[in-house]
Design a protein around this motif. Structure first.
Motif, mmCIF file in Angstrom:
data_model
loop_
_atom_site.group_PDB
_atom_site.id
_atom_site.type_symbol
_atom_site.label_atom_id
_atom_site.label_comp_id
_atom_site.label_asym_id
_atom_site.label_seq_id
_atom_site.Cartn_x
_atom_site.Cartn_y
_atom_site.Cartn_z
ATOM 1 N N HIS A 79 10.668 -4.131 -6.831
ATOM 2 C CA HIS A 79 10.540 -2.676 -6.818
ATOM 3 C C HIS A 79 9.139 -2.223 -7.178
ATOM 4 O O HIS A 79 8.618 -1.266 -6.614
ATOM 5 N N THR A 82 6.907 2.419 -10.785
ATOM 6 C CA THR A 82 6.600 3.746 -10.262
ATOM 7 C C THR A 82 5.588 4.446 -11.159
ATOM 8 O O THR A 82 5.821 4.629 -12.358
ATOM 9 N N HIS A 85 5.493 10.011 -7.970
ATOM 10 C CA HIS A 85 6.487 10.225 -6.915
ATOM 11 C C HIS A 85 6.464 11.691 -6.542
ATOM 12 O O HIS A 85 6.818 12.556 -7.339
ATOM 13 N N THR A 92 4.664 8.495 -2.514
ATOM 14 C CA THR A 92 5.234 7.763 -3.641
ATOM 15 C C THR A 92 4.364 6.546 -3.919
ATOM 16 O O THR A 92 3.775 5.977 -2.991
ATOM 17 N N HIS A 93 4.257 6.167 -5.185
ATOM 18 C CA HIS A 93 3.362 5.074 -5.556
ATOM 19 C C HIS A 93 4.061 4.151 -6.543
ATOM 20 O O HIS A 93 4.295 4.513 -7.698
ATOM 21 N N GLN A 94 4.424 2.952 -6.054
ATOM 22 C CA GLN A 94 4.957 1.905 -6.914
ATOM 23 C C GLN A 94 3.886 0.823 -7.049
ATOM 24 O O GLN A 94 3.492 0.210 -6.064
ATOM 25 N N ASP A 97 1.867 -5.778 -6.071
ATOM 26 C CA ASP A 97 1.490 -6.384 -4.793
ATOM 27 C C ASP A 97 2.521 -7.444 -4.423
ATOM 28 O O ASP A 97 2.527 -8.547 -4.981
ATOM 29 N N TRP A 111 9.317 -5.616 -0.622
ATOM 30 C CA TRP A 111 8.755 -4.653 -1.573
ATOM 31 C C TRP A 111 8.405 -3.361 -0.862
ATOM 32 O O TRP A 111 8.659 -3.219 0.329
ATOM 33 N N ASP A 112 7.860 -2.400 -1.605
ATOM 34 C CA ASP A 112 7.524 -1.074 -1.065
ATOM 35 C C ASP A 112 8.740 -0.472 -0.371
ATOM 36 O O ASP A 112 8.687 -0.054 0.783
ATOM 37 N N ARG A 114 10.287 2.367 -0.783
ATOM 38 C CA ARG A 114 10.472 3.812 -0.673
ATOM 39 C C ARG A 114 9.630 4.495 0.411
ATOM 40 O O ARG A 114 9.975 5.578 0.870
ATOM 41 N N SER A 115 8.529 3.902 0.812
ATOM 42 C CA SER A 115 7.560 4.604 1.652
ATOM 43 C C SER A 115 8.130 5.031 3.002
ATOM 44 O O SER A 115 7.879 6.144 3.469
ATOM 45 N N GLN A 347 8.580 -3.620 2.953
ATOM 46 C CA GLN A 347 7.731 -4.613 3.606
ATOM 47 C C GLN A 347 8.232 -6.000 3.251
ATOM 48 O O GLN A 347 8.771 -6.209 2.175
#
Length: 351
Positions: A79, A82, A85, A92-94, A97, A111-112, A114-115, A347
């Motif tokens: 995840h 965060t 958001h 949104t920024h989690q 890497d 991962w990622d 929510r985007s 991703q």
């Protein structure tokens, strides 16, 4: 999963095909130290391009530490932490890497999450509802019920377990109810130098100040029709509302605010849930749970009463979602995030 409470990283094994839960496996927890929490808290609100390298190093190191304990894992759902958001603004920024994590662990990492949802008009949160649907099936629920996550932010998932799939019309309604633990944790850190109001001990000594509670409930968010979501700091006004109160009264009032937000949220459910299964750290707060139990017309019980692990449900959710992403299945839908159509986020980074 590393949530908005900034307490640490949860990890859990789930055996699933992305539809049915076959089994739950081992779990692990890696706490953030006080120094790490301070660095992470300082990074809250930051967007990509801003200097959060120190926070990023902490997030990656903590996840590698805890995930390295799982030798039998085939895929990881990561995840990230965060930081910001803003689905109707900058996105949104989690932090984290997934490609670097895959390289470090030797397993594929999803991962990622929510985007994609945000890009298609969704709130990007909450994302656990599809897993809650699977959990409702796993416990053999026959009537509509709700999962209430009392984390840094509170969120509610209403589930119709008779629905054939989580993306089906009417299967789910999900949204953030309002603040839960995060503002109270901030209050405790500022006034007492403590991470949280453990067992609601301070709130139990205080009185709820109704005037402050009424001002809190005037916030327009509560009248907004779901799906809807919040950033961790969207209700920073809570601290202003209790600024002049003694510590115990401030803690009691903020706890009542979290409970009142849930009560407001339940008014949006299409049918009253037969029961509410509470998860997240807030279920350990007897003052908060008592407030909810007194105010609501259905039982409010920890998810442990049906054989689930409330400390690990969010981590298990992203394991489940990772498998759905790998299989090309949706992870959110109009009823959960307001996205225009069911969409699969995430991703995939392979070794």
């Amino acid at each position: 999963m590393s949530g908005t409470s900034l307490d640490g990283v949860d990890a859990a094994l789930v055996l699933t095909d992305g539809v049915t839960i076959s089994d739950f496996g081992a779990t692990a927890y890696r706490p953030y130290s006080a120094a790490e929490q301070e660095i992470l808290r300082a990074a809250l609100g930051a967007w990509p391009g801003e200097d959060v390298a120190a926070a990023g190093d902490i997030v990656m190191r903590a996840h590698i530490d805890v995930l390295a304990r799982f030798e039998t894992a085939e895929i990881v759902g990561f995840h990230g932490q965060t930081l910001a958001h803003e689905p109707r603004g900058r996105g949104t920024h989690q932090l984290g890497d997934g490609a670097a994590l895959a390289h470090a662990l030797g397993w594929p990492v999803v991962w990622d999450f929510r985007s994609s949802d945000v890009e298609l008009g969704g709130e990007g949160a909450p994302l656990a509802p599809f897993f809650h649907w699977a959990c409702a099936k796993w416990i053999g629920a026959s009537e509509p019920l709700a999962f209430l996550n009392l984390g840094g932010v509170g969120n509610l998932t209403w589930v119709d377990p008779s629905s054939p799939a989580p993306e089906a019309d009417g299967a789910l309604l999900a949204f953030d109810t309002g603040p839960a633990n995060a503002p109270l944790n901030d209050l405790m850190a500022t006034r007492r130098g403590l991470a949280c109001d453990k067992d609601g001990a301070l709130a139990a000594q205080g009185q709820v100040v109704e005037g402050a509670l009424e001002l809190f409930l005037e916030e327009g968010y509560f009248r907004k029709i779901p799906p809807k979501s919040l950033d961790r700091n969207d209700f920073s006004v809570m601290l202003d509302l209790v600024r002049e109160l003694e510590d115990a009264d401030a803690a009691a009032t903020m706890t009542a605010m979290a409970a009142a937000a849930v009560m407001q949220g339940l008014e949006h459910c299409p049918i009253a849930p037969s029961r509410i299964l509470a998860t997240g750290g807030g279920r350990h707060n007897p003052v908060l749970m008592a407030m909810l139990g007194t105010a609501l017309d259905c039982p409010v019980v920890p998810v442990e009463t049906v054989g689930l692990d409330g400390d690990m449900l969010e981590a298990q959710a992203f394991a489940y979602l990772a498998v759905r992403v790998m299989r090309g299945m949706p992870t959110s839908a109009p009823g959960t995030t307001g996205v225009r159509a069911p969409v699969g986020g995430g991703q995939i980074s392979r070794v």
